[in-house]
Design a protein around this motif. Structure first.
Motif, PDB file in Angstrom:
ATOM      1  N   ALA A 102       0.096  12.134  -2.007  1.00 48.80           N
ATOM      2  CA  ALA A 102      -1.236  12.391  -1.453  1.00 48.80           C
ATOM      3  C   ALA A 102      -2.330  12.135  -2.479  1.00 48.80           C
ATOM      4  CB  ALA A 102      -1.320  13.829  -0.946  1.00 48.80           C
ATOM      5  N   LEU A 103      -1.972  12.256  -3.773  1.00 45.25           N
ATOM      6  CA  LEU A 103      -2.934  11.991  -4.839  1.00 45.25           C
ATOM      7  C   LEU A 103      -2.946  10.520  -5.249  1.00 45.25           C
ATOM      8  CD1 LEU A 103      -2.334  15.161  -7.060  1.00 45.25           C
ATOM      9  CD2 LEU A 103      -4.384  14.648  -5.712  1.00 45.25           C
ATOM     10  N   GLY A 104      -2.162   9.696  -4.548  1.00 38.62           N
ATOM     11  CA  GLY A 104      -2.206   8.253  -4.775  1.00 38.62           C
ATOM     12  C   GLY A 104      -1.114   7.688  -5.650  1.00 38.62           C
ATOM     13  N   VAL A 105      -0.145   8.508  -6.040  1.00 38.25           N
ATOM     14  CA  VAL A 105       0.943   8.014  -6.883  1.00 38.25           C
ATOM     15  C   VAL A 105       1.887   7.150  -6.055  1.00 38.25           C
ATOM     16  CG1 VAL A 105       2.970   8.691  -8.235  1.00 38.25           C
ATOM     17  CG2 VAL A 105       0.821   9.964  -8.466  1.00 38.25           C
ATOM     18  N   ARG A 106       2.250   6.014  -6.590  1.00 42.88           N
ATOM     19  CA  ARG A 106       3.257   5.152  -5.967  1.00 42.88           C
ATOM     20  C   ARG A 106       4.491   5.187  -6.867  1.00 42.88           C
ATOM     21  NH1 ARG A 106       1.222   2.235  -1.837  1.00 42.88           N
ATOM     22  NH2 ARG A 106      -1.045   2.015  -1.703  1.00 42.88           N
ATOM     23  N   GLY A 107       5.634   5.450  -6.285  1.00 43.23           N
ATOM     24  CA  GLY A 107       6.845   5.576  -7.083  1.00 43.23           C
ATOM     25  C   GLY A 107       7.051   7.007  -7.545  1.00 43.23           C
ATOM     26  N   TYR A 108       7.998   7.176  -8.457  1.00 41.91           N
ATOM     27  CA  TYR A 108       8.393   8.531  -8.873  1.00 41.91           C
ATOM     28  C   TYR A 108       7.381   9.153  -9.828  1.00 41.91           C
ATOM     29  CZ  TYR A 108      10.957  12.434 -10.820  1.00 41.91           C
ATOM     30  OH  TYR A 108      11.325  13.696 -11.217  1.00 41.91           O
ATOM     31  N   HIS A 109       7.163  10.456  -9.666  1.00 43.37           N
ATOM     32  CA  HIS A 109       6.387  11.266 -10.609  1.00 43.37           C
ATOM     33  C   HIS A 109       7.131  12.584 -10.768  1.00 43.37           C
ATOM     34  CE1 HIS A 109       3.178  13.635 -12.416  1.00 43.37           C
ATOM     35  NE2 HIS A 109       2.417  12.538 -12.522  1.00 43.37           N
ATOM     36  N   ALA A 110       7.338  13.030 -11.990  1.00 42.98           N
ATOM     37  CA  ALA A 110       7.978  14.333 -12.225  1.00 42.98           C
ATOM     38  C   ALA A 110       7.214  15.415 -11.487  1.00 42.98           C
ATOM     39  CB  ALA A 110       8.014  14.630 -13.720  1.00 42.98           C
ATOM     40  N   SER A 111       7.931  16.449 -11.023  1.00 42.01           N
ATOM     41  CA  SER A 111       7.292  17.540 -10.286  1.00 42.01           C
ATOM     42  C   SER A 111       7.989  18.854 -10.590  1.00 42.01           C
ATOM     43  CB  SER A 111       7.344  17.279  -8.780  1.00 42.01           C
ATOM     44  OG  SER A 111       8.666  17.428  -8.289  1.00 42.01           O
ATOM     45  N   CYS A 112       7.289  19.949 -10.323  1.00 41.64           N
ATOM     46  CA  CYS A 112       7.891  21.267 -10.520  1.00 41.64           C
ATOM     47  C   CYS A 112       9.027  21.511  -9.537  1.00 41.64           C
ATOM     48  CB  CYS A 112       6.819  22.349 -10.403  1.00 41.64           C
ATOM     49  SG  CYS A 112       5.668  22.369 -11.801  1.00 41.64           S
ATOM     50  N   ALA A 113       8.925  20.953  -8.331  1.00 36.94           N
ATOM     51  CA  ALA A 113      10.008  21.107  -7.362  1.00 36.94           C
ATOM     52  C   ALA A 113      11.281  20.449  -7.879  1.00 36.94           C
ATOM     53  CB  ALA A 113       9.599  20.508  -6.020  1.00 36.94           C
ATOM     54  N   ASP A 114      11.165  19.225  -8.400  1.00 37.21           N
ATOM     55  CA  ASP A 114      12.333  18.559  -8.977  1.00 37.21           C
ATOM     56  C   ASP A 114      12.836  19.280 -10.220  1.00 37.21           C
ATOM     57  OD1 ASP A 114      12.452  16.639  -7.024  1.00 37.21           O
ATOM     58  OD2 ASP A 114      11.573  15.035  -8.231  1.00 37.21           O
ATOM     59  N   ASN A 115      11.907  19.767 -11.042  1.00 37.87           N
ATOM     60  CA  ASN A 115      12.316  20.490 -12.249  1.00 37.87           C
ATOM     61  C   ASN A 115      13.115  21.740 -11.911  1.00 37.87           C
ATOM     62  OD1 ASN A 115      11.074  18.616 -13.882  1.00 37.87           O
ATOM     63  ND2 ASN A 115       9.234  19.841 -14.231  1.00 37.87           N
ATOM     64  N   LEU A 116      12.701  22.442 -10.855  1.00 38.93           N
ATOM     65  CA  LEU A 116      13.449  23.623 -10.427  1.00 38.93           C
ATOM     66  C   LEU A 116      14.849  23.235  -9.992  1.00 38.93           C
ATOM     67  CD1 LEU A 116      13.787  26.595  -9.599  1.00 38.93           C
ATOM     68  CD2 LEU A 116      12.767  25.980  -7.390  1.00 38.93           C
ATOM     69  N   ARG A 117      14.949  22.221  -9.156  1.00 38.12           N
ATOM     70  CA  ARG A 117      16.269  21.808  -8.659  1.00 38.12           C
ATOM     71  C   ARG A 117      17.197  21.417  -9.809  1.00 38.12           C
ATOM     72  NH1 ARG A 117      18.167  17.015  -8.031  1.00 38.12           N
ATOM     73  NH2 ARG A 117      16.112  16.007  -8.143  1.00 38.12           N
ATOM     74  N   ARG A 118      16.695  20.617 -10.745  1.00 40.12           N
ATOM     75  CA  ARG A 118      17.519  20.182 -11.871  1.00 40.12           C
ATOM     76  C   ARG A 118      17.905  21.360 -12.768  1.00 40.12           C
ATOM     77  NH1 ARG A 118      13.620  15.647 -12.252  1.00 40.12           N
ATOM     78  NH2 ARG A 118      14.595  13.817 -11.297  1.00 40.12           N
ATOM     79  N   SER A 119      16.982  22.297 -12.961  1.00 34.84           N
ATOM     80  CA  SER A 119      17.275  23.461 -13.805  1.00 34.84           C
ATOM     81  C   SER A 119      18.377  24.316 -13.201  1.00 34.84           C
ATOM     82  CB  SER A 119      16.004  24.300 -13.988  1.00 34.84           C
ATOM     83  OG  SER A 119      15.002  23.561 -14.649  1.00 34.84           O
ATOM     84  N   LEU A 120      18.320  24.527 -11.895  1.00 33.14           N
ATOM     85  CA  LEU A 120      19.373  25.298 -11.233  1.00 33.14           C
ATOM     86  C   LEU A 120      20.686  24.524 -11.221  1.00 33.14           C
ATOM     87  CD1 LEU A 120      17.443  26.878  -8.218  1.00 33.14           C
ATOM     88  CD2 LEU A 120      18.049  27.952 -10.400  1.00 33.14           C
ATOM     89  N   ASP A 121      20.620  23.217 -11.016  1.00 37.56           N
ATOM     90  CA  ASP A 121      21.834  22.388 -11.059  1.00 37.56           C
ATOM     91  C   ASP A 121      22.571  22.583 -12.375  1.00 37.56           C
ATOM     92  OD1 ASP A 121      21.465  21.317  -8.551  1.00 37.56           O
ATOM     93  OD2 ASP A 121      20.669  19.392  -9.254  1.00 37.56           O
ATOM     94  N   HIS A 122      21.817  22.662 -13.463  1.00 37.31           N
ATOM     95  CA  HIS A 122      22.416  22.802 -14.793  1.00 37.31           C
ATOM     96  C   HIS A 122      23.236  24.086 -14.914  1.00 37.31           C
ATOM     97  CE1 HIS A 122      22.790  21.928 -19.061  1.00 37.31           C
ATOM     98  NE2 HIS A 122      22.432  23.164 -19.332  1.00 37.31           N
ATOM     99  N   LEU A 123      22.868  25.105 -14.125  1.00 40.19           N
ATOM    100  CA  LEU A 123      23.619  26.368 -14.120  1.00 40.19           C
ATOM    101  C   LEU A 123      24.636  26.418 -12.990  1.00 40.19           C
ATOM    102  CD1 LEU A 123      20.789  28.978 -14.874  1.00 40.19           C
ATOM    103  CD2 LEU A 123      22.373  27.903 -16.475  1.00 40.19           C
ATOM    104  N   GLY A 124      24.787  25.310 -12.269  1.00 36.22           N
ATOM    105  CA  GLY A 124      25.727  25.277 -11.152  1.00 36.22           C
ATOM    106  C   GLY A 124      25.223  26.004  -9.927  1.00 36.22           C
TER     107      GLY A 124
END
Length: 207
Positions: A102-124
């Protein structure tokens, strides 16, 4: 101090916190927002809920000594100490792919939602979706008429907010990657997570 974990700029980390332990979030360089999430250790479907916390405290953000509660209305964290100027937010959702699109980014941009998912993944661990975070150091004043402003964080290097765990929990922190609006001064920087025993001095910075 028990242990210290660096959260690199635009990344996230999750740690297990025992009841009675304190977890301190440190702004290492100043001006950086952190999205903080917490989940019950024995059932991560129970999580810190900003809306339930506001109902419990009748405040936009708890005062020192007050609890953050879960979506089952149980205390999970207590606000133990705060050396920052005191600006924190529980109104704004975690940034995600749709926000950046919505802010005009095309392609991937790091996000807090992705960071949360990856952080929890690391703990299984997994959680379906992204809860409303506790946005530490985030400055979103509410004007007369309800208008919100997106202002740069004014936390200084070394400023910290400290929570005490009421139950065994998992705490995840994202050093918010937002660089398109003003909240991080357009330049994300790292945070630190420090775990302390309950009797440790929250102002003791020795490693």
């Amino acid at each position: 101090m028990h242990s210290r974990f660096i959260v690199p700029a635009s990344e996230g980390r999750a740690v297990k916190v025992g009841a009675g332990q304190r977890v301190r979030i440190v702004d290492l360089e100043g001006g950086q927002v952190g999205d903080v999430f917490a989940f019950a250790a024995d059932d991560v479907t129970e999580h810190l809920s900003a809306s339930h916390t506001r109902a419990s405290t009748s405040r936009l953000f708890p005062a020192r000594g007050e609890h953050f509660v879960t979506d089952r209305r149980r205390p999970i964290l207590t606000l133990a100490d705060d050396t920052s100027p005191g600006w924190h937010d529980m109104l704004i959702a975690a940034c995600d792919a749709n926000r950046y699109a919505a802010l005009g980014v095309r392609g991937y941009h790091a996000s807090c939602a992705d960071n949360l998912r990856r952080s929890l993944d690391h703990l299984g661990l997994t959680f379906p979706g992204t809860p409303q975070p506790v946005n530490v150091f985030m400055r979103i004043p509410v004007a007369d008429g309800g208008r919100l402003s997106w202002l740069s964080a004014i936390s200084r290097a070394g400023d910290a907010i400290t929570f005490e765990a009421v139950m065994d929990c998992v705490v995840a922190v994202s050093a918010c990657p937002q660089d398109l609006v003003e909240i991080n001064g357009h330049k994300p920087t790292p945070l630190a997570i420090e775990l302390l025993d309950g009797h440790d001095d929250p102002n003791d910075t020795k490693e």
